[in-house]
Design an enzyme around this catalytic site. Structure first.
Site, short mmCIF file in Angstrom:
data_model
loop_
_atom_site.label_atom_id
_atom_site.label_comp_id
_atom_site.label_asym_id
_atom_site.label_seq_id
_atom_site.Cartn_x
_atom_site.Cartn_y
_atom_site.Cartn_z
CB THR A 106 -0.93 0.02 1.23
OG1 THR A 106 -1.75 -1.15 1.22
CG2 THR A 106 -1.82 1.25 1.20
CE LYS A 182 -5.22 -2.39 0.87
NZ LYS A 182 -3.81 -2.77 0.89
CE LYS A 251 2.51 1.57 4.72
NZ LYS A 251 1.99 0.90 3.51
#
Length: 319
Positions: A106, A182, A251
């Protein structure tokens, strides 16, 4: 040729870099499909289970990429990806012209588009290939893969991604498009996690057994992952195990908010989630499952603290 996940695969040559919980599970699926697999990891010992299964182990990322038609990377963040791509022993130095790097991590859409440009300059191809699911789903080849990027490379990546995915979806647009999708989907999950935690905390404070709320959640949530989070937050069982760590979640939420800011969108719940993640990490919970962010609601109530403003630092909260 072997059969895997209901499909037949020829002996495509694949390299896999990054053997954390998710990466190791995905790499094992690729290997079981009959594809030739070479692996590399910064900690060499993590390669040994795959070597025992028949994988080759490279000494450097460059060596891993040298004979690979598709190189998969499953790493932590932008810098770790650059570290394995660049330099004399990096993937770019070993990957043959027109062969493909697919990044499962990601990352920000902006960084993904930068990787596409980097590969184009080197003569190789790039496809963003982030996955939806947890390591236990990866081990069962039940992930969902989102792909975007070089259209000529897409067929090869679809073939490899199908070895560890129950569904592979191509997202139209530049390389960063799959990463945008995503982030949108992960944002939905993390906000629901926070909502569940707040509801349980309110029930507790009101003298209501939160199990009653969870019973309704188990009926409402059709997806197993949502039921899982409802139960984890209820039992306060946040051992990471095969889950997604809070530091990794921090993150991802940071990437979500950055993407929102770049596009002029306000993700207000995300700002609250980020602050609560920081509070939980400050309390030493960074290696726990990311649903542990819900403990921040209890921490704030126990210490009679107000919810910090979106720009309040963790150190200020802890003082």
């Amino acid at each position: 040729m072997r059969s895997c996940n209901g499909r037949e695969y020829m002996g495509k040559r694949v390299a896999f870099i990054g053997l954390g919980r998710m990466g190791a599970a995905i790499a094992a699926c690729v290997l079981r499909s009959g594809m030739e697999l070479t692996v590399w990891n910064r900690t060499p010992g993590k390669c040994e289970p795959l070597r025992a299964m028949g994988a080759s182990v490279a000494n450097t990322p460059r060596q891993a990429a040298a004979d690979a038609e598709v190189v998969l990377t499953s790493l932590m963040d932008d810098q770790s990806i650059l570290d394995v791509l660049q330099g004399e022993q990096g993937v770019l130095a070993g990957l043959r012209r027109a062969y493909v790097h697919a990044c499962l991590t990601t990352i920000s859409p902006t960084f993904a588009n930068g990787l596409a440009r980097m590969h184009a300059a080197a003569g190789s191809r790039y496809v963003s290939a982030p996955v939806l699911g947890r390591p236990d789903s990866a081990a069962k080849a039940q992930l969902v893969s989102l792909l975007s990027g070089d259209s000529e490379a897409m067929e090869s990546v679809i073939e490899v991604a199908s070895t560890y995915s129950r569904a592979v979806r191509v997202v139209e647009g530049p390389a960063g498009s799959a990463n945008s999708a995503k982030l949108c989907l992960n944002y939905s999950v993390v906000c629901l996690i926070e909502t569940i935690g707040e509801a349980y905390s309110l029930a507790e404070a009101s003298g209501v057994n939160p199990s009653l709320i969870n019973d309704f959640y188990q009926e409402m949530f059709a997806h197993p992952a949502l039921k899982l989070y409802g139960n984890k937050i209820l039992s306060r069982d946040f051992h990471s195990g095969d889950g997604f760590s809070l530091t990794g979640g921090l993150k991802d939420v940071t990437l979500m908010l950055d993407a929102a800011r770049e596009n002029g969108v306000a993700l207000d719940i995300g700002k609250v989630v980020l602050d609560k993640m920081r509070i939980a990490i400050e309390r030493g919970l960074g290696d726990s499952d990311w649903s542990v962010l819900t403990e921040a609601t209890r921490i704030l109530r126990t210490h009679n603290l107000s919810q910090p403003a979106a720009n309040t630092t963790t150190s200020q909260v802890s003082q």
